[in-house]
Design a protein around this motif. Sequence first.
Motif, short mmCIF file in Angstrom:
data_model
loop_
_atom_site.label_atom_id
_atom_site.label_comp_id
_atom_site.label_asym_id
_atom_site.label_seq_id
_atom_site.Cartn_x
_atom_site.Cartn_y
_atom_site.Cartn_z
N PRO A 298 0.70 -1.27 0.01
CA PRO A 298 -0.14 0.03 -0.17
C PRO A 298 0.88 1.27 -0.07
O PRO A 298 0.40 2.32 -0.55
N ALA A 299 2.13 1.22 0.65
CA ALA A 299 2.86 2.41 0.76
C ALA A 299 3.31 2.95 -0.60
O ALA A 299 3.12 4.11 -0.99
N LEU A 300 3.91 1.97 -1.41
CA LEU A 300 4.16 2.38 -2.92
C LEU A 300 2.97 2.58 -3.65
O LEU A 300 3.01 3.74 -4.59
N GLN A 301 1.71 1.90 -3.28
CA GLN A 301 0.53 2.25 -4.46
C GLN A 301 0.32 3.96 -4.03
O GLN A 301 -0.33 4.59 -5.02
N ALA A 302 0.23 4.28 -2.95
CA ALA A 302 -0.02 5.60 -2.23
C ALA A 302 0.77 6.74 -3.15
O ALA A 302 0.32 7.57 -3.63
N LEU A 303 2.06 6.17 -3.25
CA LEU A 303 2.97 7.29 -3.93
C LEU A 303 2.46 7.23 -5.39
O LEU A 303 2.83 8.28 -6.04
N LEU A 304 2.43 5.87 -6.05
CA LEU A 304 1.83 5.95 -7.51
C LEU A 304 0.84 6.79 -7.67
O LEU A 304 0.60 7.38 -8.80
N ALA A 305 -0.17 6.93 -6.83
CA ALA A 305 -1.54 7.50 -7.07
C ALA A 305 -1.19 8.80 -7.06
O ALA A 305 -1.94 9.62 -7.86
N LEU A 306 -0.34 9.51 -6.32
CA LEU A 306 0.03 10.82 -6.07
C LEU A 306 0.71 11.11 -7.50
O LEU A 306 0.33 12.22 -7.97
N GLU A 307 1.47 10.47 -7.92
CA GLU A 307 2.20 10.49 -9.46
C GLU A 307 0.99 10.66 -10.46
O GLU A 307 1.19 11.51 -11.29
N ALA A 308 0.01 9.73 -10.30
CA ALA A 308 -1.21 9.83 -11.33
C ALA A 308 -1.73 11.02 -11.34
O ALA A 308 -2.23 11.60 -12.27
N GLY A 309 -1.91 11.65 -10.20
CA GLY A 309 -2.59 13.01 -10.24
C GLY A 309 -1.57 14.21 -10.07
O GLY A 309 -2.12 15.30 -9.68
N ALA A 310 -0.33 13.96 -10.47
CA ALA A 310 0.63 14.93 -10.31
C ALA A 310 0.29 16.16 -11.23
O ALA A 310 0.45 17.41 -10.76
N ASP A 311 -0.19 15.98 -12.51
CA ASP A 311 -0.38 17.01 -13.37
C ASP A 311 -1.61 18.24 -12.82
O ASP A 311 -1.64 19.19 -13.04
N ASP A 312 -2.56 17.35 -12.14
CA ASP A 312 -3.28 18.34 -11.40
C ASP A 312 -3.09 18.93 -10.22
O ASP A 312 -3.47 20.03 -9.75
N LEU A 313 -2.44 18.01 -9.07
CA LEU A 313 -1.99 18.34 -7.83
C LEU A 313 -0.93 19.25 -7.79
O LEU A 313 -0.65 20.46 -6.92
N LEU A 314 0.27 18.85 -8.50
CA LEU A 314 1.49 19.45 -8.45
C LEU A 314 1.91 20.55 -9.36
O LEU A 314 3.16 21.18 -9.40
N ALA A 315 1.02 20.83 -10.49
CA ALA A 315 1.52 21.74 -11.58
C ALA A 315 1.35 23.14 -11.04
O ALA A 315 0.48 23.60 -10.22
N GLY A 316 2.14 23.94 -11.38
CA GLY A 316 2.26 25.56 -11.12
C GLY A 316 2.87 25.82 -9.94
O GLY A 316 3.01 26.97 -9.61
N ASP A 317 3.58 25.02 -9.16
CA ASP A 317 4.36 25.25 -8.04
C ASP A 317 5.48 25.12 -8.19
O ASP A 317 6.22 23.77 -8.42
#
Length: 406
Positions: free
Chosen positions: A26-45
């Motif tokens: 689950p720990a690795l899957q949580a990080l991969l889920a963050l990567e899947a939404g990186a364009d929406d969550l992490l863009a612009g900063d």
Amino acid sequence: MKGFLHVLRALRDAARRVEAGEVQGPALQALLALEAGADDLLAGDPDLVALRRLLYRLRALSCSLDLCSAGAAGSGSLSLRARWRRCGAWKAVARVAGAVAGEIQAWVDREAIAHLVAALRGGRADAARSLLAELEERLLSLGGRFDPRLQRALLRHGVFPAVEAGLGDPAVGDGCAAAVLALVRFNKDVFVGPVLMGPDVGALVASASASASAAPLRALNGLVDAIRSPLVDELHARGELPRLVALLCAPDPRARVPALGFALRVGYYGRKEVVDALLAEGLVKRLLCLQRSDLGGSLADTDTDEDEDGCPKAKPDDAKADGSLLLACLPAVWRRHDGAADTDMEERPFVSAVARFAVQVEVGVGLSPREKRETKLEILRRVREAAVSPAEEATVLAEVLWGATP
């Protein structure tokens, strides 16, 4: 805000678990889920660019790890080679996960510091107290290591001025005092100057004098340990020493213990004029009062007519007549109690307070050898003036004379 910080901390902990070897789960899957939404969550900063790159790298390594695991399921020489590749992929995933944890921790720091400053300036005491405790814990967790990204976040958001302004607020003053000390310990080069030139010292002294809490005095003692003689000189120049000496007789006993600690520190770091100022404020008389209290006493106290070293206990009449018996026996008494010194200090924090102050002056760094001898004689003179009985005078004089001898 709390929910967002909670999610970030959970992701950081997940990355640390992957770094520790949990490369599948689950720990690795949580990080991969963050990567899947990186364009929406992490863009612009711009501060999150490095995190996005690391997450993309983690995704690629995860896919490589899956391929290696599939190959290792075979048999023969190919299986051995696949296992070797899988081991390399595990190490690479763990290494990148550690870097991800560092980037997420920096993100947590930026968000927590920004919300702390907003809470302090907005008068939200409950949120500010919680965030101040978290900041102190974060700075202490570094264990003396320097974190440049944390330093940039502290300076960018103006943490020190915000914490400084909250020192006089009873609702958050204790937390602000602890935070000031943690900041100074984190980076003396940056934060010692503002402490010496700003209102922090006066605010801590005023808070210690006005409140029943010992937190301001504990912070002040920590600052003296960190800054040493320059802070002691600054306290003397601002005329704050009389108020601090007066705390030795504070109604709340919780303030007396750190007040004694402050006096001992000033005796160690203070110059001649500073120590003289303490003595002129009746320090010896106040220390003797503490020794007479239930939490005081003398290391020379015994409960039998003859101690375990074969040294007879002085009776009151003997002490009135002559203190030579105590002078002769005290070295053995100090040796006997030396092993239990920590226990004595915890149970009776004011035991032999005058002698302890004299020792600090004797071994301190602020006085020359000649000044130390003069100060020792002055302490002895003031003990004779303040003692309420010949027995007390003989006991304390013996402790001062012996305790200051290496």
